[in-house]
Motif scaffolding. Structure first.
Motif, PDB file in Angstrom:
ATOM      1  N   HIS A   1      19.753 -16.868   5.926  1.00 63.14           N
ATOM      2  CA  HIS A   1      20.832 -17.966   5.837  1.00 63.14           C
ATOM      3  C   HIS A   1      19.697 -19.424   5.940  1.00 63.14           C
ATOM      4  N   ILE A   2      18.774 -19.407   6.502  1.00 66.67           N
ATOM      5  CA  ILE A   2      17.969 -20.552   6.609  1.00 66.67           C
ATOM      6  C   ILE A   2      17.259 -20.650   5.269  1.00 66.67           C
ATOM      7  N   PHE A   3      16.835 -19.571   4.835  1.00 66.64           N
ATOM      8  CA  PHE A   3      16.199 -19.740   3.243  1.00 66.64           C
ATOM      9  C   PHE A   3      17.175 -20.266   2.283  1.00 66.64           C
ATOM     10  N   ASN A   4      18.417 -19.600   2.278  1.00 64.16           N
ATOM     11  CA  ASN A   4      19.510 -20.107   1.202  1.00 64.16           C
ATOM     12  C   ASN A   4      19.957 -21.472   1.539  1.00 64.16           C
ATOM     13  N   HIS A   5      20.169 -21.846   2.721  1.00 66.42           N
ATOM     14  CA  HIS A   5      20.296 -23.499   2.774  1.00 66.42           C
ATOM     15  C   HIS A   5      19.549 -24.127   2.490  1.00 66.42           C
ATOM     16  N   LEU A   6      18.152 -24.083   2.567  1.00 64.51           N
ATOM     17  CA  LEU A   6      16.949 -25.143   2.482  1.00 64.51           C
ATOM     18  C   LEU A   6      17.019 -24.984   1.059  1.00 64.51           C
ATOM     19  N   HIS A   7      16.853 -23.876   0.488  1.00 70.92           N
ATOM     20  CA  HIS A   7      16.573 -23.643  -1.148  1.00 70.92           C
ATOM     21  C   HIS A   7      17.667 -24.389  -1.823  1.00 70.92           C
ATOM     22  N   GLN A   8      18.969 -24.322  -1.541  1.00 77.24           N
ATOM     23  CA  GLN A   8      20.036 -24.835  -2.138  1.00 77.24           C
ATOM     24  C   GLN A   8      20.118 -26.350  -1.902  1.00 77.24           C
TER      25      GLN A   8
ATOM     26  N   TYR B   1      16.335 -24.923  12.026  1.00 69.36           N
ATOM     27  CA  TYR B   1      15.271 -24.754  10.868  1.00 69.36           C
ATOM     28  C   TYR B   1      16.218 -25.085   9.557  1.00 69.36           C
ATOM     29  N   GLN B   2      17.499 -25.230   9.491  1.00 74.26           N
ATOM     30  CA  GLN B   2      18.108 -25.619   8.396  1.00 74.26           C
ATOM     31  C   GLN B   2      17.918 -27.328   8.108  1.00 74.26           C
ATOM     32  N   MET B   3      17.492 -27.934   9.080  1.00 82.20           N
ATOM     33  CA  MET B   3      17.182 -29.231   9.010  1.00 82.20           C
ATOM     34  C   MET B   3      15.587 -29.644   8.595  1.00 82.20           C
ATOM     35  N   MET B   4      14.793 -28.715   8.124  1.00 91.33           N
ATOM     36  CA  MET B   4      13.460 -29.087   7.969  1.00 91.33           C
ATOM     37  C   MET B   4      13.752 -29.413   6.491  1.00 91.33           C
ATOM     38  N   ASP B   5      12.699 -30.431   6.022  1.00 88.62           N
ATOM     39  CA  ASP B   5      12.549 -30.631   4.652  1.00 88.62           C
ATOM     40  C   ASP B   5      11.616 -29.780   3.873  1.00 88.62           C
ATOM     41  N   VAL B   6      10.552 -29.121   4.903  1.00 90.67           N
ATOM     42  CA  VAL B   6       9.610 -28.441   4.465  1.00 90.67           C
ATOM     43  C   VAL B   6       9.113 -27.255   5.456  1.00 90.67           C
ATOM     44  N   LEU B   7       9.743 -25.982   5.363  1.00 94.77           N
ATOM     45  CA  LEU B   7       9.253 -24.873   6.250  1.00 94.77           C
ATOM     46  C   LEU B   7       8.107 -24.105   5.689  1.00 94.77           C
ATOM     47  N   ILE B   8       7.423 -23.744   6.643  1.00 92.95           N
ATOM     48  CA  ILE B   8       6.145 -22.882   6.365  1.00 92.95           C
ATOM     49  C   ILE B   8       6.175 -21.889   7.371  1.00 92.95           C
ATOM     50  N   ILE B   9       6.519 -20.546   6.732  1.00 89.11           N
ATOM     51  CA  ILE B   9       6.359 -19.493   7.456  1.00 89.11           C
ATOM     52  C   ILE B   9       5.281 -18.460   7.328  1.00 89.11           C
ATOM     53  N   ASP B  10       4.396 -18.254   7.964  1.00 90.06           N
ATOM     54  CA  ASP B  10       3.049 -17.553   7.960  1.00 90.06           C
ATOM     55  C   ASP B  10       3.211 -15.928   8.055  1.00 90.06           C
ATOM     56  N   ASP B  11       2.616 -15.159   7.581  1.00 93.72           N
ATOM     57  CA  ASP B  11       2.802 -13.882   7.644  1.00 93.72           C
ATOM     58  C   ASP B  11       4.240 -13.081   7.567  1.00 93.72           C
ATOM     59  N   VAL B  12       4.905 -13.574   6.558  1.00 93.77           N
ATOM     60  CA  VAL B  12       6.446 -12.993   6.500  1.00 93.77           C
ATOM     61  C   VAL B  12       6.489 -11.481   6.441  1.00 93.77           C
ATOM     62  N   HIS B  13       5.378 -10.969   6.077  1.00 94.77           N
ATOM     63  CA  HIS B  13       5.496  -9.330   5.880  1.00 94.77           C
ATOM     64  C   HIS B  13       5.798  -8.932   7.420  1.00 94.77           C
ATOM     65  N   GLU B  14       5.758  -9.770   8.402  1.00 96.45           N
ATOM     66  CA  GLU B  14       6.031  -9.301   9.770  1.00 96.45           C
ATOM     67  C   GLU B  14       7.785  -9.102   9.925  1.00 96.45           C
TER      68      GLU B  14
END
Length: 473
Positions: free
Chosen positions: A257-264, A231-244
């Motif tokens: 950790h995935i979010f941090n890596h991609l955002h940075q 997941y850290q290799m993605m250029d665009v990550l779409i997570i649906d229904d994150v409230h789950e």
């Protein structure tokens, strides 16, 4: 001595002269050569991280050294040693001059009944990946009807598609009630990005699927690092229904950790939820703070004109002719949920085909009577809390406070009772969202309210009126 061992031994002699002893002992001494084929030297490294570090810090030294031994056509290939019976996988050096670059499939664990995500665990550093983005081609911007209810989110999505990860809209947090088009819009952005930037690696995954993948990787396969790498290799990550993710601490930690890596790294994140970040319960504050650092756009209930436009778009796409009066009647009677609106249209068409009758308002009215009587609108706990507070003229913050005043406790118990009867949440989840109470408190509250309904006719009538207001919310 075999040729590959001799070549690597010669390389090590050169490397020793170019790095200090500590670096040599840490990063080169553990390496063992395994074969030499067609001028391609394969070396074994202990872990994928080991490979990443070599590629990041020593690829030029390795390339020059290998060329000195084998000539300008030399190529270097890595393999990771077998650990606990896991298969060895091999991958080439990064895309440097004369060093090839290709992807190696490593199927993601999934059940037989679920569609597989192609090549989900690929070694970090390989950019040319063949990954199924998991996007529905029908969920594009052409089929997404714009209205006042979604214009901000739609415009932001188109802006993101022009330059993903490089706008202020990162992350993009799309929220709204069920059935208002969050999945459609998030996938439309992904589709638009793939059309404008074919080289971008885009993937859509709903939160429950993400969680099941994480559990499989962590518990069953011991592949958490591979899961994170993918997941850290993605250029665009779409997570649906994150409230789950609410209450799922370990899943939230992995996603953090995935979010941090991609955002940075300037990669684009698109998240959807049934409520805005400020109202999400059971989520770690460090995640919530990151959700708030981009754009959050609400999808609201569409107005009549937008509902009519949605129906006309679907009718046009299906090549069907229906009178404007029937379209307006449908749009006027189903107001809260686009999914239900489109479902009603399908039901009307099916009824007309089966009984071979013209589609008239009378036919639609008869069908809607049956549909409305059998369908139960999805209701959230937030809607229940707001409705109960409005009904009893109680400030909203009181119902989730720690107050033990009798009138507040009663309203809180009523909200718990209605949440149990009108949602699929567990007693623990209900308690968490209504005053941070434990499940035993919720069970006691439900029993107390049911007892009052059974023994007090006035209270029973009050509850009936409240439920009518809730259902028609």
């Amino acid at each position: 001595m075999e040729a590959y061992r001799q070549v690597w031994a010669n390389c090590l002699q050169i490397i020793k002269d170019n790095v200090d002893k500590g670096a040599y002992d840490t990063w080169f001494a553990p390496i063992t050569p395994s074969r030499l084929t067609d001028n391609v030297l394969t070396i074994e490294v202990p872990t994928p991280f080991f490979y990443e570090f070599l590629e990041e810090h020593y690829i030029d030294l390795l390339r020059k050294t290998l060329r000195k031994e084998l000539g300008n056509s030399a190529k270097l290939e890595y393999s990771v040693k077998v650990v606990n019976g896991a298969p060895t996988f091999t991958y080439p050096a990064q895309n440097k001059p004369n060093l090839t670059n290709r992807s190696i499939p490593y199927p993601y664990p999934s059940t037989q009944d679920e569609p597989k995500i192609v090549n989900p665990f690929t070694i970090p550093g390989l950019k040319k990946l063949e990954i199924d983005p998991q996007l529905n081609p029908n969920y594009n911007f052409t089929n997404f009807v714009e209205g006042e209810c979604n214009s901000l989110a739609r415009s932001a999505g188109l802006t993101i598609a022009q330059n993903p990860g490089k706008t202020a809209f990162n992350p993009m947090f799309i929220y709204g009630n069920s059935g208002l088009g969050k999945t459609h819009l998030s996938q439309a952005i992904g589709i638009e990005i793939k059309e404008k930037h074919p080289d971008k690696i885009v993937i859509y995954v709903d939160a429950r699927k993400f969680e099941s993948q994480y559990i499989d990787a962590a518990v069953m396969k011991n592949k958490v690092n591979d899961f994170l790498y993918f997941y850290q290799m993605m250029d665009v990550l779409i997570i649906d229904d994150v409230h789950e993710f609410a209450g799922k601490t370990k899943t939230q930690n992995a996603f953090f950790h995935i979010f941090n890596h991609l955002h940075q790294m300037g990669k684009q994140l698109i998240l959807t939820s049934d409520k805005p970040p400020v109202e999400l319960q059971g989520m770690e504050q460090r995640l919530l703070s990151r959700f708030k650092c981009g754009l959050f756009a609400e999808l609201k209930t569409p107005d009549l004109a937008t509902r009519i436009a949605i129906l006309n778009k679907k009718i046009y796409n299906d090549g069907i002719i229906i009178s404007d009066e029937v379209i307006e009647y449908l749009a006027s009677n189903i107001t809260n949920n686009i999914r239900e609106l489109e479902g009603a249209l399908v039901s009307v068409l099916a009824q007309s085909t089966l009984i071979k009758k013209e589609i008239t308002i009378a036919l639609v009215a008869d069908m809607l009577d049956k549909l409305v009587n059998t369908a139960r609108r999805e209701i959230s706990i937030d809607e229940i809390k707001q409705t109960v507070c409005d009904f009893f003229a109680l400030p909203y913050d009181k119902i989730v406070s720690k107050s033990r005043k009798r009138e507040i406790v009663l309203v809180r118990q009523i909200a718990m009772y209605l949440s149990k009867n009108h949602t699929n949440y567990s007693t623990a989840q209900i308690g968490d969202q209504i005053g941070k109470k434990d499940h035993t408190t919720v069970i006691h509250s439900i029993r107390a309210i049911q007892n009052m309904i059974d023994t007090d006719k006035v209270f029973k009538k009050t509850m009936q009126n409240l439920e009518k207001k809730l259902i028609g919310y």
